[in-house]
Design an enzyme around this catalytic site. Structure first.
Site, PDB file in Angstrom:
ATOM      1  N   CYS A 138       0.874  -1.180   0.300  1.00 32.06           N
ATOM      2  CA  CYS A 138       0.048   0.206   0.076  1.00 32.06           C
ATOM      3  C   CYS A 138       0.823   1.237  -0.066  1.00 32.06           C
ATOM      4  O   CYS A 138       0.551   2.238  -0.436  1.00 32.06           O
ATOM      5  CB  CYS A 138      -0.888   0.101   1.134  1.00 32.06           C
ATOM      6  SG  CYS A 138      -2.269  -1.226   1.266  1.00 32.06           S
TER       7      CYS A 138
ATOM      8  N   ASP B 285     -20.787  12.412 -14.589  1.00 38.07           N
ATOM      9  CA  ASP B 285     -22.354  12.177 -14.310  1.00 38.07           C
ATOM     10  C   ASP B 285     -22.425  11.202 -12.979  1.00 38.07           C
ATOM     11  O   ASP B 285     -23.650  10.957 -12.827  1.00 38.07           O
ATOM     12  CB  ASP B 285     -22.860  11.506 -15.497  1.00 38.07           C
ATOM     13  CG  ASP B 285     -22.185  10.058 -15.828  1.00 38.07           C
ATOM     14  OD1 ASP B 285     -21.260   9.691 -15.186  1.00 38.07           O
ATOM     15  OD2 ASP B 285     -22.801   9.569 -17.057  1.00 38.07           O
TER      16      ASP B 285
END
Length: 228
Positions: free
Chosen positions: A46, A140
């Site tokens: 990570c 959107d």
């Protein structure tokens, strides 16, 4: 919500992050976005991923893309981990911060709601950890792409950037991008488009590859400019 499909409106939610509380849709505004999750703070893969994401942040910004990470730990851990991430990048990190927020999800509520948990990977307490999810969300607020990596495999953020280029190009142009496409390469004309429409839309020319079947479906044209 598990089972989020391409084209679905991405769930709105409130969350605490390293830059303050956000409402996701409000945070996104009219931008594209990349939401990417991480198994735990202070973990090696990570740390390399967030370091790479930070290095590429300016490239995503040029494309109007906001980045936001998620990890199943608390804000205090996130802030401490940020110091390690910046140090990994060999940067002077005094007074600096990551160029994007990290969501705190210590109760795994978002990880569960968004189907992020990897049941085969457990932490030291035996709890399932978050898989390496990538969600690309359009202006959107609809899901345009999802990728799911196991906790053991780090992501290629150059590929995520390439995918953004393809999504933004094909959102505004009636084209598709072939395997291994890079910006500037030729693009493909959809099989559903007639020869007349293709000639009208692509004045730079349409080129067809001959195939043993005799079918004229592999049609290429120089990449048009993306429409904003």
């Amino acid at each position: 919500m598990p089972g989020l499909l391409l084209g679905d409106v991405f769930p709105d939610f409130e969350a605490e992050t390293t830059t303050g509380k956000i409402k996701l849709h409000e945070f996104l505004g009219d931008s594209w976005a990349v939401l990417f999750s991480h198994p735990r703070d202070y973990t090696p893969v990570c740390t390399t991923e967030l370091g790479r994401a930070a290095r590429l942040h300016s490239e995503f910004s040029k494309r109007g893309v906001k980045m936001i990470a998620l990890s199943v730990d608390c804000l205090e851990d996130h802030h401490g981990w940020t110091t390690d991430i910046l140090a990994y990048n060999c940067e002077e990190f005094d007074g600096c911060s990551l160029p994007f927020p990290i969501i705190a999800d210590s109760q795994r509520e978002l990880a569960v709601a968004l189907g992020m948990l990897d049941p085969d990977e457990k932490d030291k307490d035996g709890m399932p950890v978050t898989a390496r999810c990538v969600f690309i969300i359009g202006p959107d607020k609809r899901l345009k792409l999802s990728l799911l990596y196991p906790a053991t495999t780090g992501r290629n953020f150059d590929e995520i950037l390439r995918v953004v280029d393809s999504l933004q190009l094909t959102a505004g142009r009636k084209v598709a991008t072939p395997a291994d496409w890079r910006p500037g390469d030729c693009v493909m004309v959809p099989p559903s488009m007639s020869e007349e429409e293709a000639t009208s839309l692509f004045p730079a020319g349409v080129y067809t590859k001959d195939l043993p079947s005799g079918k004229k479906y592999l049609r290429y044209t120089p990449q048009p400019e993306a429409q904003q």
